[in-house]
Design an enzyme around this catalytic site. Structure first.
Site, PDB file in Angstrom:
ATOM      1  N   LYS A 299       0.844  -1.184  -0.010  1.00 15.26           N
ATOM      2  CA  LYS A 299       0.067  -0.032  -0.090  1.00 15.26           C
ATOM      3  C   LYS A 299       0.928   1.307   0.046  1.00 15.26           C
ATOM      4  O   LYS A 299       1.994   0.991   0.656  1.00 15.26           O
ATOM      5  CB  LYS A 299      -0.857   0.112   1.250  1.00 15.26           C
TER       6      LYS A 299
ATOM      7  N   ARG B  51      -4.034  -9.953   5.008  1.00 12.16           N
ATOM      8  CA  ARG B  51      -4.194 -10.137   3.575  1.00 12.16           C
ATOM      9  C   ARG B  51      -2.993  -9.596   2.632  1.00 12.16           C
ATOM     10  O   ARG B  51      -2.738  -8.593   2.619  1.00 12.16           O
ATOM     11  CB  ARG B  51      -5.463  -9.304   3.100  1.00 12.16           C
TER      12      ARG B  51
END
Length: 256
Positions: free
Chosen positions: A204, A238
């Site tokens: 991210k 995840r």
């Protein structure tokens, strides 16, 4: 939870897995490295990604769910979609859980469909429409804001008969870098300890942008943050890099 993107425009794995043979091979790799859940995503939700209809998602999924289930019956499959229609298709193919990044906001049939299927439902915090999904909002208190959202949505889900709920605070979706770092520090306060917490921070931008690195160069930093969230009670990670994350989970369990 290992990530299997079937998207040609995925931000980090460049659409390597968007047809059946390579997708099956990648699923096998994720499972061998220690993934217990495979999260299949037919549509990219990165900024400026191509918008697909439910029909296009279903067409892109093809037989891959049934094939993975046949080849690897021990694998749990999570379907990453915000469409009720795609969920129904996935349910018939054998999925084990719904991963809806929209919290039921982009398809008003989603909560009813989740209730009908009785599948576990992953509820993510996100802005209220597809078009505003990535609009950066500076919240007065991000933890309070996310918890208010979780409180409202879990009440709605429980009333409809969805009892297996997993919470995802929505890293990478419409939040400032500062707010996301604050969320990392305050994971223990998210979700009232009532429901399992899923954390998705793999590759991210709030991690790599401040460091001036690419999504592929932040594995070490990500694993440190994984340890931090595990210590605060996170239950599912995840990730793209399963083997490295498995090692962190092992270290965490040894410390307990």
């Amino acid at each position: 939870m290992g990530i299997l993107n079937l998207t040609p425009d995925s931000f980090s794995d460049g659409g390597q897995f968007n047809n059946e043979k390579p997708a099956l091979k990648h699923a096998e790799k994720l499972l061998k490295e220690g993934a217990e859940i495979i999260d299949i995503g037919p549509q990219s939700t990165r900024p400026n990604a191509e918008f697909l209809s439910a029909g296009q998602e279903i067409s892109r999924l093809g037989n891959i769910i049934a094939q993975i289930k046949k080849e690897f019956p021990e694998a749990l499959i999570s379907l990453d979609t915000f469409y009720a229609e795609t969920v129904k298709f996935g349910f018939n193919e054998g999925i084990d859980m719904i991963n809806d990044i929209s919290g039921g906001q982009y398809d008003n049939k989603m909560f009813d469909t989740a209730a009908e299927t009785k599948l576990p439902y992953i509820l993510m915090h996100v802005n209220p429409s597809y078009d505003t999904m990535h609009d950066k909002i500076k919240f007065e208190d991000i933890t309070l804001e996310v918890n208010k959202y979780f409180s409202q949505k879990t009440t709605e889900l429980l009333e409809k008969g969805v009892n297996d709920i997993i919470l995802d605070p929505g890293f990478g979706f419409g939040k400032t870098i500062e707010d996301q770092m604050k969320m990392i520090d305050e994971v223990k306060y998210l979700g009232f300890g009532k429901f399992p917490l899923l954390i998705g921070i793999s590759r991210k931008s709030f991690i790599y942008k401040p460091l001036g690195k690419s999504p592929m160069e932040i594995n070490e930093e990500t694993q440190k943050l994984h340890m931090k969230v595990l210590e605060q009670g996170a239950k599912i990670l995840r990730v793209h890099d399963v083997a490295e994350t498995k090692e962190i989970v092992k270290q965490f369990l040894e410390k307990k």
